[in-house]
Design an enzyme around this catalytic site. Structure first.
Site, PDB file in Angstrom:
ATOM      1  N   GLU A   1      -7.316   8.154  -4.511  1.00  9.11           N
ATOM      2  CA  GLU A   1      -5.899   7.936  -4.196  1.00  9.11           C
ATOM      3  C   GLU A   1      -5.079   8.461  -5.374  1.00  9.11           C
ATOM      4  OE1 GLU A   1      -2.511   7.533  -2.724  1.00  9.11           O
ATOM      5  OE2 GLU A   1      -4.150   6.834  -1.437  1.00  9.11           O
TER       6      GLU A   1
ATOM      7  N   ALA B   1      -8.080   6.896   0.424  1.00  7.52           N
ATOM      8  CA  ALA B   1      -8.651   5.557   0.602  1.00  7.52           C
ATOM      9  C   ALA B   1      -7.649   4.415   0.733  1.00  7.52           C
ATOM     10  CB  ALA B   1      -9.598   5.257  -0.551  1.00  7.52           C
ATOM     11  N   ALA B   2      -6.527   4.467  -0.005  1.00  3.20           N
ATOM     12  CA  ALA B   2      -5.617   3.317  -0.015  1.00  3.20           C
ATOM     13  C   ALA B   2      -5.079   3.031   1.392  1.00  3.20           C
ATOM     14  CB  ALA B   2      -4.456   3.587  -0.973  1.00  3.20           C
TER      15      ALA B   2
ATOM     16  N   ASP C   1      -6.089  13.412  -6.921  1.00  4.21           N
ATOM     17  CA  ASP C   1      -5.808  14.118  -5.684  1.00  4.21           C
ATOM     18  C   ASP C   1      -7.148  14.585  -5.120  1.00  4.21           C
ATOM     19  OD1 ASP C   1      -5.202  16.011  -3.704  1.00  4.21           O
ATOM     20  OD2 ASP C   1      -3.423  16.701  -4.751  1.00  4.21           O
TER      21      ASP C   1
ATOM     22  N   LYS D   1     -10.650   0.576   5.302  1.00  2.00           N
ATOM     23  CA  LYS D   1     -11.840   1.291   5.769  1.00  2.00           C
ATOM     24  C   LYS D   1     -12.893   1.351   4.665  1.00  2.00           C
ATOM     25  CE  LYS D   1      -9.007   4.322   8.700  1.00  2.00           C
ATOM     26  NZ  LYS D   1      -7.717   4.002   8.042  1.00  2.00           N
TER      27      LYS D   1
ATOM     28  N   GLY E   1      -7.415   0.614   1.443  1.00  2.00           N
ATOM     29  CA  GLY E   1      -8.807   0.247   1.211  1.00  2.00           C
ATOM     30  C   GLY E   1      -9.487  -0.494   2.344  1.00  2.00           C
TER      31      GLY E   1
ATOM     32  N   CYS F   1      -3.683   8.696  12.577  1.00  2.00           N
ATOM     33  CA  CYS F   1      -3.015   7.772  13.493  1.00  2.00           C
ATOM     34  C   CYS F   1      -1.907   8.523  14.229  1.00  2.00           C
ATOM     35  CB  CYS F   1      -2.468   6.551  12.768  1.00  2.00           C
ATOM     36  SG  CYS F   1      -1.270   6.938  11.489  1.00  2.00           S
TER      37      CYS F   1
END
Length: 438
Positions: A266, A243-244, A293, A248, A246, A365
């Site tokens: 995270e 998530a980090a 995790d 999205k 954050g 990405c």
């Protein structure tokens, strides 16, 4: 030569050397490290580090043969590589009078001679500097804190911006974005409340009060597409596996109208703190950060999870550069193999251990098929109760770039964001849905 020990190394060089060190020694995400920087010039970092990765064997050979590290043992090896790269394949000069800069400059003649010798007879690696690809500055209005019309009124009535009419097609939108003039902006064709501003507005937005209070979020369009395609419904239960920081996560909270729950995992302490702070400042009441995790998270930890967003660590090649200039080294290939194994493990974990999940979005990405289509293909072979869904309908029926046709039944149903075409950082997305029980 007398060095002035009190002169500090320019921040850009120090930041770049720390990023390079973490990338090489720890396998840290290049994308995350670059975009965590608040003061460094992001485009310059991307451009320089990209070139270093492209020409790593050559640069290593030049530095070794120059004997600079043997003779200047107090010189940090990663800073040395940054300075040598800037001198030989970057802007061609070094700024400042710090001792490390002056030390490298004292070897300039020898370094240039060795580099010329090392590259003679080899095909030149052409890499357009990041500055040449001028991407828009995207901002997304945070509707958890403010109404969109309030921000648009501030921009138009107080700050002199002019909103252009909405584009009727994706082609028209791309043409408009490419030709944005000063003080012009336009709403994105696909993502609601996301707006494209001219590239030269980056400094304007960097310290803007609306960014500081989280009324607007600096978020590239490509980053917004994964939540858009996951499309979690109001009051649903979502698991954001990586998530980090954050961005999205909060976008999904907005889409869900702050109803339901988002479990945001995270396991890196500093990034977890960033996630907590951003979630707190954003106005969201449904984000539950988990310092865990994701591979250790199971259904009893995130009960009833219906939607999963998986945006794992990747090579970052979509952020770092244009797709057609990517040149792989053996080092890159080894790292990509390690990353793809982890990515597959995470995706399989998502497909196996959450019985209520009905949709998973896998995104990176990266522009590498090994991290993208091949990961999805291998996961679907293991879990035949899922299928891949073409996201074109959710993109208003208009998109330009799809996956590789070499990966049958997978490529045509995945999408890529290509910087030169889509006007945003490179990204890959696949939507996986659980098959209905017969």
């Amino acid at each position: 030569m007398v060095f002035n020990h009190s002169v500090k190394v320019p921040t850009q060089y120090k930041v770049a050397s720390k990023i390079l060190q973490k990338y090489e020694e720890e396998g840290a995400s290049m994308r995350s490290m670059i975009y965590e920087q608040k003061h460094a010039r992001i485009n310059r970092l991307c451009g320089l580090i990209t070139k270093i990765l492209q020409q790593k064997p050559t640069l290593d050979a030049v530095i070794q043969r120059s004997e600079i590290m043997e003779k200047e043992q107090r010189l940090n090896p990663f800073l040395c590589k940054i300075l040598v790269a800037e001198l030989l394949i970057g802007c061609g000069k070094l700024n400042g009078n710090s001792k490390p800069v002056q030390t490298v400059l004292s070897y300039e003649k020898k370094l240039r001679k060795l580099y010329k010798k090392e590259t003679e007879g080899k095909e030149e690696i052409v890499s357009a500097p990041a500055e040449e690809l001028q991407l828009p500055r995207y901002i997304r209005i945070n509707t958890l804190k403010v109404k969109a019309r309030e921000i648009l009124e501030i921009l138009s009535m107080e700050e002199g911006w002019r909103q252009l009419p909405a584009a009727a097609s994706y082609t028209e939108y791309l043409e408009t974005v490419q030709n944005l003039q000063n003080r012009e902006f336009i709403e994105d064709f696909h993502v609601v409340n996301l707006f494209a501003f001219p590239p030269n507005s980056r400094r304007y937005w960097a310290t803007h009060r609306l960014v500081e209070d989280a009324s607007v979020v600096l978020q590239n369009k490509s980053s917004c597409l994964a939540p858009l395609l996951l499309a979690p419904s109001r009051k649903s239960r979502v698991f954001d596996m990586c998530a980090a920081p954050g961005l999205k996560t909060i976008q999904m909270a907005e889409m869900m109208k702050n109803k339901g729950v988002i479990y945001a995992a995270e396991n890196h302490d500093r990034r977890y703190s960033t996630l907590q702070q951003f979630a707190s400042n954003s106005g969201s009441t449904i984000v539950q950060p988990l310092f865990m995790d994701s591979l250790a998270v199971f259904d009893n930890d995130v009960p009833g999870t219906e939607y999963i967003l998986l945006d794992p660590s990747c090579s970052g090649s979509g952020v770092l550069q244009q797709i057609q200039t990517r040149e792989r080294t053996e080092y890159d290939k080894d790292r990509i193999e390690r990353l793809s194994r982890l990515q597959l493990k995470l995706l399989c974990h998502a497909m196996k251990n959450f019985p209520a999940v009905k949709r998973i979005v896998y995104s990176t990405c990266s522009m590498n098929i090994q991290e993208n289509e091949m990961v999805v293909q291998q996961a679907l072979k293991q879990f035949k109760n899922f299928r891949i869904k073409c996201p074109l309908e959710q993109l208003r029926g208009e998109w330009r770039n799809f996956g590789s046709p070499e990966v049958k039944r997978i490529g045509k149903n995945c999408i890529y964001a290509v910087p030169e075409i889509d006007g945003t950082t490179g990204f890959f997305i696949a939507v996986l849905e659980r098959k209905e029980a017969r």
